[in-house]
Design a protein around this motif. Structure first.
Motif, PDB file in Angstrom:
ATOM      1  N   TRP A 195      79.052 -10.053 -31.113  1.00 26.35           N
ATOM      2  CA  TRP A 195      78.509 -11.164 -30.308  1.00 26.35           C
ATOM      3  C   TRP A 195      78.907 -12.509 -30.910  1.00 26.35           C
ATOM      4  CZ3 TRP A 195      75.180 -14.997 -31.974  1.00 26.35           C
ATOM      5  CH2 TRP A 195      74.675 -15.855 -30.968  1.00 26.35           C
ATOM      6  N   LEU A 196      78.824 -12.603 -32.216  1.00 23.67           N
ATOM      7  CA  LEU A 196      79.166 -13.856 -32.882  1.00 23.67           C
ATOM      8  C   LEU A 196      80.644 -14.192 -32.716  1.00 23.67           C
ATOM      9  CD1 LEU A 196      78.143 -16.184 -34.615  1.00 23.67           C
ATOM     10  CD2 LEU A 196      78.598 -14.797 -36.650  1.00 23.67           C
ATOM     11  N   GLU A 197      81.496 -13.179 -32.808  1.00 27.60           N
ATOM     12  CA  GLU A 197      82.935 -13.403 -32.633  1.00 27.60           C
ATOM     13  C   GLU A 197      83.246 -13.878 -31.217  1.00 27.60           C
ATOM     14  OE1 GLU A 197      84.845  -9.800 -33.707  1.00 27.60           O
ATOM     15  OE2 GLU A 197      84.681 -10.154 -35.879  1.00 27.60           O
ATOM     16  N   LEU A 198      82.564 -13.310 -30.237  1.00 28.19           N
ATOM     17  CA  LEU A 198      82.762 -13.746 -28.850  1.00 28.19           C
ATOM     18  C   LEU A 198      82.325 -15.194 -28.657  1.00 28.19           C
ATOM     19  CD1 LEU A 198      81.564 -10.583 -26.866  1.00 28.19           C
ATOM     20  CD2 LEU A 198      83.911 -11.457 -27.058  1.00 28.19           C
ATOM     21  N   GLN A 199      81.221 -15.566 -29.282  1.00 31.09           N
ATOM     22  CA  GLN A 199      80.743 -16.940 -29.190  1.00 31.09           C
ATOM     23  C   GLN A 199      81.744 -17.910 -29.808  1.00 31.09           C
ATOM     24  OE1 GLN A 199      77.890 -17.990 -27.626  1.00 31.09           O
ATOM     25  NE2 GLN A 199      77.654 -15.858 -26.988  1.00 31.09           N
ATOM     26  N   ILE A 200      82.308 -17.510 -30.929  1.00 28.27           N
ATOM     27  CA  ILE A 200      83.292 -18.357 -31.607  1.00 28.27           C
ATOM     28  C   ILE A 200      84.549 -18.505 -30.763  1.00 28.27           C
ATOM     29  CG2 ILE A 200      84.826 -18.470 -33.621  1.00 28.27           C
ATOM     30  CD1 ILE A 200      82.591 -17.075 -35.206  1.00 28.27           C
ATOM     31  N   GLN A 201      85.013 -17.391 -30.200  1.00 28.28           N
ATOM     32  CA  GLN A 201      86.223 -17.422 -29.376  1.00 28.28           C
ATOM     33  C   GLN A 201      86.023 -18.246 -28.107  1.00 28.28           C
ATOM     34  OE1 GLN A 201      87.171 -13.285 -28.797  1.00 28.28           O
ATOM     35  NE2 GLN A 201      87.661 -12.953 -30.976  1.00 28.28           N
ATOM     36  N   SER A 202      84.801 -18.229 -27.571  1.00 30.38           N
ATOM     37  CA  SER A 202      84.523 -19.021 -26.367  1.00 30.38           C
ATOM     38  C   SER A 202      84.601 -20.524 -26.645  1.00 30.38           C
ATOM     39  CB  SER A 202      83.130 -18.675 -25.823  1.00 30.38           C
ATOM     40  OG  SER A 202      82.110 -19.118 -26.707  1.00 30.38           O
ATOM     41  N   HIS A 203      84.532 -20.899 -27.917  1.00 34.40           N
ATOM     42  CA  HIS A 203      84.676 -22.302 -28.308  1.00 34.40           C
ATOM     43  C   HIS A 203      86.101 -22.622 -28.768  1.00 34.40           C
ATOM     44  CE1 HIS A 203      80.292 -22.169 -28.229  1.00 34.40           C
ATOM     45  NE2 HIS A 203      80.281 -23.490 -28.322  1.00 34.40           N
ATOM     46  N   GLY A 204      87.031 -21.688 -28.498  1.00 36.90           N
ATOM     47  CA  GLY A 204      88.437 -21.929 -28.829  1.00 36.90           C
ATOM     48  C   GLY A 204      88.768 -21.748 -30.291  1.00 36.90           C
ATOM     49  N   ILE A 205      87.963 -20.964 -31.013  1.00 32.47           N
ATOM     50  CA  ILE A 205      88.203 -20.736 -32.439  1.00 32.47           C
ATOM     51  C   ILE A 205      88.522 -19.263 -32.638  1.00 32.47           C
ATOM     52  CG2 ILE A 205      87.219 -20.928 -34.759  1.00 32.47           C
ATOM     53  CD1 ILE A 205      85.264 -23.000 -33.606  1.00 32.47           C
ATOM     54  N   ASP A 206      89.585 -18.984 -33.390  1.00 29.78           N
ATOM     55  CA  ASP A 206      90.064 -17.608 -33.532  1.00 29.78           C
ATOM     56  C   ASP A 206      89.227 -16.780 -34.497  1.00 29.78           C
ATOM     57  OD1 ASP A 206      92.117 -18.167 -31.771  1.00 29.78           O
ATOM     58  OD2 ASP A 206      93.475 -18.833 -33.356  1.00 29.78           O
ATOM     59  N   GLU A 207      88.930 -17.345 -35.673  1.00 34.67           N
ATOM     60  CA  GLU A 207      88.288 -16.555 -36.716  1.00 34.67           C
ATOM     61  C   GLU A 207      87.075 -17.286 -37.300  1.00 34.67           C
ATOM     62  OE1 GLU A 207      91.273 -14.191 -39.256  1.00 34.67           O
ATOM     63  OE2 GLU A 207      92.336 -16.055 -38.777  1.00 34.67           O
ATOM     64  N   VAL A 208      86.210 -16.497 -37.930  1.00 29.71           N
ATOM     65  CA  VAL A 208      85.008 -17.049 -38.548  1.00 29.71           C
ATOM     66  C   VAL A 208      85.367 -18.027 -39.672  1.00 29.71           C
ATOM     67  CG1 VAL A 208      82.964 -16.469 -39.923  1.00 29.71           C
ATOM     68  CG2 VAL A 208      83.592 -15.045 -37.980  1.00 29.71           C
ATOM     69  N   LYS A 209      86.442 -17.739 -40.396  1.00 27.89           N
ATOM     70  CA  LYS A 209      86.809 -18.588 -41.527  1.00 27.89           C
ATOM     71  C   LYS A 209      87.182 -20.011 -41.097  1.00 27.89           C
ATOM     72  CE  LYS A 209      91.691 -17.204 -41.677  1.00 27.89           C
ATOM     73  NZ  LYS A 209      92.761 -16.584 -42.504  1.00 27.89           N
ATOM     74  N   ASN A 210      87.425 -20.202 -39.803  1.00 28.02           N
ATOM     75  CA  ASN A 210      87.747 -21.538 -39.290  1.00 28.02           C
ATOM     76  C   ASN A 210      86.514 -22.313 -38.834  1.00 28.02           C
ATOM     77  OD1 ASN A 210      90.540 -21.128 -39.661  1.00 28.02           O
ATOM     78  ND2 ASN A 210      90.698 -20.061 -37.701  1.00 28.02           N
TER      79      ASN A 210
END
Length: 228
Positions: A195-210
């Motif tokens: 879920w967290l990865e999907l939320q990040i990707q929806s904001h145009g960010i590829d990875e958590v480290k970014n």
């Protein structure tokens, strides 16, 4: 012999006390919250001068008075120069740093002032801002405190002033700091890594480290600050 030693300590202590009192009066009134790092270090050094002279038999009363006079004179000179020159004042006391501008965290300023995201969040909470999303501008003052200007939507207008019914208040939960997931907090809010990865990707960010910072608030959803 002991009587002479105690007499010397008494004289030095009295002179040191009077000297510190005079220097404090010379430097003027300053609130403790306004003390800069330079003022703090100067005060420690001044106390060390008096403390060392008290128990050093080789340090005479004249040595103590001279040390107090010279250090007090230097501190006064620095203060006077700072009043006459903005450049000198900025060099000695430092200048405010904008760490949040237009709602965006300025990572460059955080690194410049050696502040991490945990320190920033702590200082914001001290200023009654429990979420980054509430802040339009945040200035790190020379004394290390932070001044916050909230966004218009988060002005401190009380609901009772507008005759509105009470509303549930939710505390933001930090999910990511400095590119790392806080797993315990993610579990508390009831979501998983996918879920967290999907939320990040929806904001145009590829990875958590970014992601520099991300938080969850029950009534407002997720708020993400990417590295810039």
């Amino acid at each position: 012999m002991k009587e002479i030693l105690f007499l010397q300590i008494t004289i030095k202590l009295l002179l040191g006390f009077v000297g510190l009192l005079i220097i404090t009066k010379m430097l003027g009134k300053t609130q403790f919250s306004q003390v800069t790092p330079f003022d703090f270090i100067s005060a420690i050094f001044l106390g060390e001068v008096v403390g060392s002279a008290l128990y050093d038999e080789k340090a005479t009363v004249l040595t103590l008075l001279y040390s107090l006079f010279l250090w007090g004179l230097l501190m006064l000179a620095v203060k006077m120069l700072g009043q006459k020159s903005l450049k000198i004042r900025g060099w000695i006391d430092g200048r405010p740093s904008i760490v949040i501008r237009n709602g965006r965290i300025i990572l460059r300023e955080l690194k410049k002032n050696r502040i991490n995201i945990h320190d920033l969040m702590y200082m914001l909470r001290q200023s009654n801002a429990f979420s980054v999303r509430e802040v339009e501008y945040a200035l790190l003052e020379p004394n290390g405190s932070i001044s916050v200007l909230k966004k218009a939507d988060y002005d401190t207008v009380k609901r009772k002033d507008l005759n509105l019914p009470p509303q549930q208040v939710y505390l933001p939960t930090t999910l990511i700091t400095d590119g790392e997931i806080i797993w315990d907090n993610l579990k508390v809010v009831g979501y998983d890594n996918k879920w967290l990865e999907l939320q990040i990707q929806s904001h145009g960010i590829d990875e958590v480290k970014n992601v520099l910072y991300a938080e969850w608030k029950e009534n407002e959803g997720i708020y993400i600050v990417p590295y810039s």
